[in-house]
Design an enzyme around this catalytic site. Structure first.
Site, PDB file in Angstrom:
ATOM      1  N   GLU A 105       6.721  -3.869  14.676  1.00  0.00           N
ATOM      2  CA  GLU A 105       6.046  -2.581  14.848  1.00  0.00           C
ATOM      3  C   GLU A 105       4.712  -2.786  15.564  1.00  0.00           C
ATOM      4  OE1 GLU A 105       7.261   0.352  11.131  1.00  0.00           O
ATOM      5  OE2 GLU A 105       5.215  -0.373  11.320  1.00  0.00           O
ATOM      6  N   THR A 127       0.784  -1.244   0.000  1.00  0.00           N
ATOM      7  CA  THR A 127       0.000   0.000   0.000  1.00  0.00           C
ATOM      8  C   THR A 127       0.811   1.287   0.000  1.00  0.00           C
ATOM      9  OG1 THR A 127      -0.142   0.110   2.432  1.00  0.00           O
ATOM     10  CG2 THR A 127      -1.845  -1.186   1.285  1.00  0.00           C
ATOM     11  N   ARG A 128       2.144   1.207  -0.046  1.00  0.00           N
ATOM     12  CA  ARG A 128       2.964   2.421   0.061  1.00  0.00           C
ATOM     13  C   ARG A 128       2.598   3.455  -0.994  1.00  0.00           C
ATOM     14  NH1 ARG A 128       7.748   3.764   2.226  1.00  0.00           N
ATOM     15  NH2 ARG A 128       8.256   1.607   2.757  1.00  0.00           N
TER      16      ARG A 128
END
Length: 253
Positions: free
Chosen positions: A89, A27-28
């Protein structure tokens, strides 16, 4: 790294209002890029890592950015669970939720919450690839699996059959509502008699029924609590508005 955006800051706030966690190859250049642009347009100070990631471990700068954010948005896409970086993350974000009360908003992009919760379908396939790579690291594999399940059990937002601009607009509205609720003035710890005075002013404003714009002046001699009253009124009504800003100087006598 590039840190962009702007913000209406509270009396004391963390470095970022939003931290974006996402799988770059998914999705960047598409959904996350559009979401980031929308957050910045709305004055929401956002951290997005704009560098291609290398290595297995997240950097100290990313760890600090997560810790210094009010809200973490996790864009859970089909290949999110194939990345150790993403899952580390995610685990750090969930730790900040437990320890620091950070707000966490899962965004399910082309995956269902049940797929993330149970690691099935595309999420299951992605996680299986990761599990194969780290077959000897059972402790981390279980930790990542637990984090995926925990994230899926949080109240989040699901793209479903909606178009992306509509979905992004809903995310922005949700973020704004969270920020408004978390943006308060500091008021005296034991403000004796303040609540009744707040109610007196609110009754004059009649905010629930009146859609007019009001300007209110509070007059009195120095030291009787005018600023404290103004702050307390703001805190009690800010969440009812689409936008609110407490930055104005209320220190004048």
């Amino acid at each position: 790294m590039a840190f962009h955006g702007s913000s209406s800051s509270s009396v004391s706030r963390l470095a970022y209002e939003v931290f974006l966690s996402f799988r770059g190859e998914d999705t960047r250049k598409s959904f996350t890029a559009h979401l980031y642009a929308a957050l910045c347009r709305n004055g929401i100070y956002t951290f997005m890592d704009d560098k291609l990631r290398s290595g297995e471990e997240i950097s100290p700068a990313l760890v600090k950015a997560i810790e210094d954010s009010q809200i973490s948005i996790i864009v859970l896409s089909k290949n999110y669970a194939s990345s150790r970086w993403c899952l580390d993350e995610l685990t750090k974000i969930l730790d900040c939720r437990k320890i620091k009360g950070q707000q966490v908003l899962p965004v399910f992009y082309d995956v269902n919450p049940s797929e993330v919760r149970n690691q099935t379908n595309s999420i299951g396939e992605a996680f299986a690839k990761l599990e194969k790579r780290f077959n000897d690291d059972k402790m981390n594999v279980e930790r990542w699996k637990t984090s995926l399940t925990e994230a899926a059990n949080l109240s989040g937002m699901h793209l479903g059959n909606r178009n992306e601009p509509e979905f992004i607009h809903e995310i922005i509205e949700m973020v704004n509502s969270i920020l408004i609720k978390k943006t308060y003035f500091q008021v005296s710890q034991y403000p004796i008699g303040i609540e009744s005075r707040v109610q007196d002013v609110k009754s004059l404003l009649d905010i629930e029924k009146n859609e007019s714009t009001w300007m209110v002046g509070i007059f009195g001699i120095s030291g009787i609590g005018k600023t404290t009253l103004a702050k307390a009124i703001y805190n009690s009504i800010a969440s009812q508005f689409e936008k609110a800003s407490p930055n104005k100087d209320t220190s004048r006598s």
